[in-house]
Scaffold this motif. Structure first.
Motif, PDB file in Angstrom:
ATOM      1  N   ASP A 221      45.452  39.850  51.811  1.00 47.75           N
ATOM      2  CA  ASP A 221      44.404  39.845  52.821  1.00 47.75           C
ATOM      3  C   ASP A 221      43.363  38.782  52.503  1.00 47.75           C
ATOM      4  O   ASP A 221      43.208  38.349  51.351  1.00 47.75           O
ATOM      5  CB  ASP A 221      43.727  41.216  52.896  1.00 47.75           C
ATOM      6  CG  ASP A 221      44.644  42.285  53.457  1.00 47.75           C
ATOM      7  OD1 ASP A 221      45.488  41.946  54.303  1.00 47.75           O
ATOM      8  OD2 ASP A 221      44.518  43.454  53.053  1.00 47.75           O
ATOM      9  N   VAL A 222      42.617  38.370  53.523  1.00 46.12           N
ATOM     10  CA  VAL A 222      41.586  37.341  53.367  1.00 46.12           C
ATOM     11  C   VAL A 222      40.217  38.001  53.454  1.00 46.12           C
ATOM     12  O   VAL A 222      39.913  38.718  54.413  1.00 46.12           O
ATOM     13  CB  VAL A 222      41.719  36.254  54.455  1.00 46.12           C
ATOM     14  CG1 VAL A 222      40.603  35.222  54.312  1.00 46.12           C
ATOM     15  CG2 VAL A 222      43.082  35.577  54.364  1.00 46.12           C
ATOM     16  N   LEU A 223      39.388  37.760  52.443  1.00 47.64           N
ATOM     17  CA  LEU A 223      38.041  38.322  52.386  1.00 47.64           C
ATOM     18  C   LEU A 223      37.026  37.191  52.368  1.00 47.64           C
ATOM     19  O   LEU A 223      37.112  36.281  51.541  1.00 47.64           O
ATOM     20  CB  LEU A 223      37.875  39.183  51.125  1.00 47.64           C
ATOM     21  CG  LEU A 223      36.485  39.769  50.880  1.00 47.64           C
ATOM     22  CD1 LEU A 223      36.158  40.840  51.921  1.00 47.64           C
ATOM     23  CD2 LEU A 223      36.371  40.341  49.472  1.00 47.64           C
ATOM     24  N   LEU A 224      36.058  37.240  53.284  1.00 45.93           N
ATOM     25  CA  LEU A 224      34.984  36.248  53.328  1.00 45.93           C
ATOM     26  C   LEU A 224      33.783  36.772  52.554  1.00 45.93           C
ATOM     27  O   LEU A 224      33.304  37.879  52.812  1.00 45.93           O
ATOM     28  CB  LEU A 224      34.588  35.953  54.776  1.00 45.93           C
ATOM     29  CG  LEU A 224      33.465  34.924  54.973  1.00 45.93           C
ATOM     30  CD1 LEU A 224      33.887  33.546  54.482  1.00 45.93           C
ATOM     31  CD2 LEU A 224      33.038  34.860  56.431  1.00 45.93           C
ATOM     32  N   THR A 225      33.300  35.987  51.591  1.00 50.00           N
ATOM     33  CA  THR A 225      32.105  36.344  50.838  1.00 50.00           C
ATOM     34  C   THR A 225      31.020  35.289  51.069  1.00 50.00           C
ATOM     35  O   THR A 225      31.237  34.318  51.776  1.00 50.00           O
ATOM     36  CB  THR A 225      32.416  36.459  49.332  1.00 50.00           C
ATOM     37  OG1 THR A 225      32.801  35.170  48.828  1.00 50.00           O
ATOM     38  CG2 THR A 225      33.527  37.465  49.073  1.00 50.00           C
ATOM     39  N   GLY A 226      29.868  35.491  50.454  1.00 51.26           N
ATOM     40  CA  GLY A 226      28.758  34.559  50.641  1.00 51.26           C
ATOM     41  C   GLY A 226      27.855  34.981  51.789  1.00 51.26           C
ATOM     42  O   GLY A 226      28.127  35.944  52.509  1.00 51.26           O
ATOM     43  N   GLY A 227      26.765  34.254  51.968  1.00 49.60           N
ATOM     44  CA  GLY A 227      25.757  34.618  52.951  1.00 49.60           C
ATOM     45  C   GLY A 227      26.232  34.625  54.386  1.00 49.60           C
ATOM     46  O   GLY A 227      25.673  35.333  55.227  1.00 49.60           O
ATOM     47  N   LEU A 228      27.278  33.851  54.699  1.00 53.56           N
ATOM     48  CA  LEU A 228      27.745  33.759  56.083  1.00 53.56           C
ATOM     49  C   LEU A 228      28.677  34.890  56.482  1.00 53.56           C
ATOM     50  O   LEU A 228      29.076  34.987  57.641  1.00 53.56           O
ATOM     51  CB  LEU A 228      28.444  32.416  56.312  1.00 53.56           C
ATOM     52  CG  LEU A 228      27.557  31.173  56.142  1.00 53.56           C
ATOM     53  CD1 LEU A 228      28.376  29.916  56.353  1.00 53.56           C
ATOM     54  CD2 LEU A 228      26.372  31.211  57.094  1.00 53.56           C
ATOM     55  N   CYS A 229      29.024  35.761  55.522  1.00 50.71           N
ATOM     56  CA  CYS A 229      29.956  36.852  55.863  1.00 50.71           C
ATOM     57  C   CYS A 229      29.308  37.880  56.785  1.00 50.71           C
ATOM     58  O   CYS A 229      30.000  38.725  57.347  1.00 50.71           O
ATOM     59  CB  CYS A 229      30.476  37.533  54.597  1.00 50.71           C
ATOM     60  SG  CYS A 229      29.258  38.470  53.680  1.00 50.71           S
TER      61      CYS A 229
ATOM     62  N   MET B 194      28.635  44.196  50.949  1.00 50.66           N
ATOM     63  CA  MET B 194      28.227  43.604  49.674  1.00 50.66           C
ATOM     64  C   MET B 194      28.792  42.198  49.491  1.00 50.66           C
ATOM     65  O   MET B 194      28.681  41.614  48.406  1.00 50.66           O
ATOM     66  CB  MET B 194      28.698  44.487  48.523  1.00 50.66           C
ATOM     67  CG  MET B 194      27.830  45.696  48.243  1.00 50.66           C
ATOM     68  SD  MET B 194      26.253  45.232  47.460  1.00 50.66           S
ATOM     69  CE  MET B 194      26.838  44.639  45.871  1.00 50.66           C
ATOM     70  N   GLY B 195      29.380  41.643  50.551  1.00 52.65           N
ATOM     71  CA  GLY B 195      30.056  40.363  50.440  1.00 52.65           C
ATOM     72  C   GLY B 195      29.197  39.235  49.906  1.00 52.65           C
ATOM     73  O   GLY B 195      29.664  38.417  49.105  1.00 52.65           O
ATOM     74  N   ARG B 196      27.957  39.168  50.327  1.00 54.75           N
ATOM     75  CA  ARG B 196      27.102  38.077  49.871  1.00 54.75           C
ATOM     76  C   ARG B 196      26.743  38.206  48.393  1.00 54.75           C
ATOM     77  O   ARG B 196      26.306  37.254  47.751  1.00 54.75           O
ATOM     78  CB  ARG B 196      25.837  37.989  50.718  1.00 54.75           C
ATOM     79  CG  ARG B 196      24.799  39.061  50.476  1.00 54.75           C
ATOM     80  CD  ARG B 196      23.575  38.823  51.342  1.00 54.75           C
ATOM     81  NE  ARG B 196      23.072  37.463  51.150  1.00 54.75           N
ATOM     82  CZ  ARG B 196      22.094  36.940  51.876  1.00 54.75           C
ATOM     83  NH1 ARG B 196      21.548  37.626  52.865  1.00 54.75           N
ATOM     84  NH2 ARG B 196      21.669  35.722  51.638  1.00 54.75           N
ATOM     85  N   TYR B 197      26.934  39.417  47.839  1.00 57.70           N
ATOM     86  CA  TYR B 197      26.639  39.664  46.426  1.00 57.70           C
ATOM     87  C   TYR B 197      27.879  39.540  45.538  1.00 57.70           C
ATOM     88  O   TYR B 197      27.822  39.907  44.355  1.00 57.70           O
ATOM     89  CB  TYR B 197      26.067  41.073  46.255  1.00 57.70           C
ATOM     90  CG  TYR B 197      24.683  41.267  46.819  1.00 57.70           C
ATOM     91  CD1 TYR B 197      23.542  40.975  46.075  1.00 57.70           C
ATOM     92  CD2 TYR B 197      24.502  41.758  48.115  1.00 57.70           C
ATOM     93  CE1 TYR B 197      22.274  41.163  46.589  1.00 57.70           C
ATOM     94  CE2 TYR B 197      23.235  41.953  48.642  1.00 57.70           C
ATOM     95  CZ  TYR B 197      22.118  41.653  47.878  1.00 57.70           C
ATOM     96  OH  TYR B 197      20.862  41.838  48.386  1.00 57.70           O
ATOM     97  N   ALA B 198      28.998  39.078  46.076  1.00 63.37           N
ATOM     98  CA  ALA B 198      30.259  39.095  45.331  1.00 63.37           C
ATOM     99  C   ALA B 198      30.149  38.398  43.980  1.00 63.37           C
ATOM    100  O   ALA B 198      30.662  38.895  42.968  1.00 63.37           O
ATOM    101  CB  ALA B 198      31.368  38.467  46.166  1.00 63.37           C
ATOM    102  N   GLY B 199      29.502  37.247  43.924  1.00 66.72           N
ATOM    103  CA  GLY B 199      29.364  36.520  42.663  1.00 66.72           C
ATOM    104  C   GLY B 199      28.536  37.284  41.649  1.00 66.72           C
ATOM    105  O   GLY B 199      28.912  37.392  40.472  1.00 66.72           O
ATOM    106  N   ALA B 200      27.402  37.819  42.098  1.00 63.73           N
ATOM    107  CA  ALA B 200      26.535  38.589  41.206  1.00 63.73           C
ATOM    108  C   ALA B 200      27.218  39.877  40.767  1.00 63.73           C
ATOM    109  O   ALA B 200      27.100  40.302  39.610  1.00 63.73           O
ATOM    110  CB  ALA B 200      25.211  38.903  41.900  1.00 63.73           C
ATOM    111  N   LEU B 201      27.948  40.509  41.691  1.00 67.38           N
ATOM    112  CA  LEU B 201      28.679  41.730  41.357  1.00 67.38           C
ATOM    113  C   LEU B 201      29.744  41.445  40.308  1.00 67.38           C
ATOM    114  O   LEU B 201      29.895  42.196  39.331  1.00 67.38           O
ATOM    115  CB  LEU B 201      29.312  42.308  42.616  1.00 67.38           C
ATOM    116  CG  LEU B 201      30.210  43.536  42.430  1.00 67.38           C
ATOM    117  CD1 LEU B 201      29.436  44.689  41.807  1.00 67.38           C
ATOM    118  CD2 LEU B 201      30.833  43.949  43.767  1.00 67.38           C
TER     119      LEU B 201
END
Length: 256
Positions: free
Chosen positions: A207-215, A237-244
């Motif tokens: 599956d394709v998951l979009l992260t970052g602020g634009l999600c 929580m997509g925009r927090y993926a890196g921090a998570l």
């Protein structure tokens, strides 16, 4: 109690996630501003204010564009690893993660919780969040308003691969009296096409998951899904993926 903090200092926004062994304790986002070091200090202040001060019992992993500025971090980890770990945790299975950041766009294939392969865009802001911000400013709107306009428009061609030349195309459309809705749709479509082109050069899996602020933009997610010819998934929580992902790495480091 031990706490595990992930700090993702991006070129536009900085995201922070605090975990304990029991789960999520806190999260917040703030503008990065001109100085990553000042942002790092502000994050430390907010952590203390929220009851999670630095020191004994707190482990910190930093990632992102400004990770080297977090001098109190126990470890720094690449964005690829952190986004891969965070995205896999959110989705709960192997997948392909698309992160449209302020400075770059990344496509990451994740297997068993770790990046198996990745591809990044060329060193240009075209096809990134910064491109959208520049074009929204040219149209006199903010990003949410840009997406609202685009949803009511018919995309005009914006074909340049360079942000500077693409802005000239937008200025030409404005000068020609084209509708703002159609220009906005063309701007978003330009980014979607560049992201899709990057995906076409990468081996996609799962599956394709979009992260970052634009999600958070339903319109962009819809357009990207159409271009990729598959559903693009998102998460609150997509925009927090890196921090998570950074916080999960911090927690794993301690438990091991």
């Amino acid at each position: 109690m031990n706490y595990f903090t992930g700090i993702d200092i991006g070129s536009t926004a900085s995201k922070v996630v605090v975990l304990s062994e029991a789960g999520m304790e806190d999260r917040f986002v703030l503008p990065t501003g001109w100085s990553s070091r000042e942002t790092s200090n502000e994050i430390a202040r907010r952590l203390a204010e929220g009851g999670h001060p630095l020191g004994a019992g707190m482990k910190v992993v930093a990632t992102g564009y400004g990770r080297v500025a977090v001098d109190y971090a126990d470890k720094t980890v690449t964005e690829i690893t952190c986004h891969g770990r965070g995205g896999w945790y959110l989705l709960g299975r192997d997948c392909t993660i698309i992160d449209i950041g302020g400075q770059d766009t990344k496509v990451i294939t994740v297997e068993h919780g770790m990046p198996a392969s990745f591809l990044m865009n060329d060193k240009c802001s075209a096809g990134t969040g910064k491109f959208l911000e520049i074009m929204a400013n040219r149209l006199g709107v903010d990003l949410p308003e840009l997406f609202t306009l685009a949803a009511s428009g018919t995309p005009l061609a914006i074909s340049s691969m360079c942000t500077v030349f693409a802005e000239s195309e937008v200025i030409s459309h404005i000068g020609a009296g084209e509708r703002r809705e159609d220009i906005a749709a063309g701007v978003v479509d330009s980014v979607v096409c560049k992201v899709a082109g990057l995906c076409a050069r990468h081996t996609m899996a799962g599956d394709v998951l979009l992260t970052g602020g634009l999600c958070d933009s339903a319109y962009l997610v819809e357009r990207l899904s159409l271009k990729l010819k598959c559903p693009v998934l998102t998460d609150p929580m997509g925009r927090y993926a890196g921090a998570l992902g950074a916080a999960l790495i911090a927690r794993g480091k301690v438990t091991k």
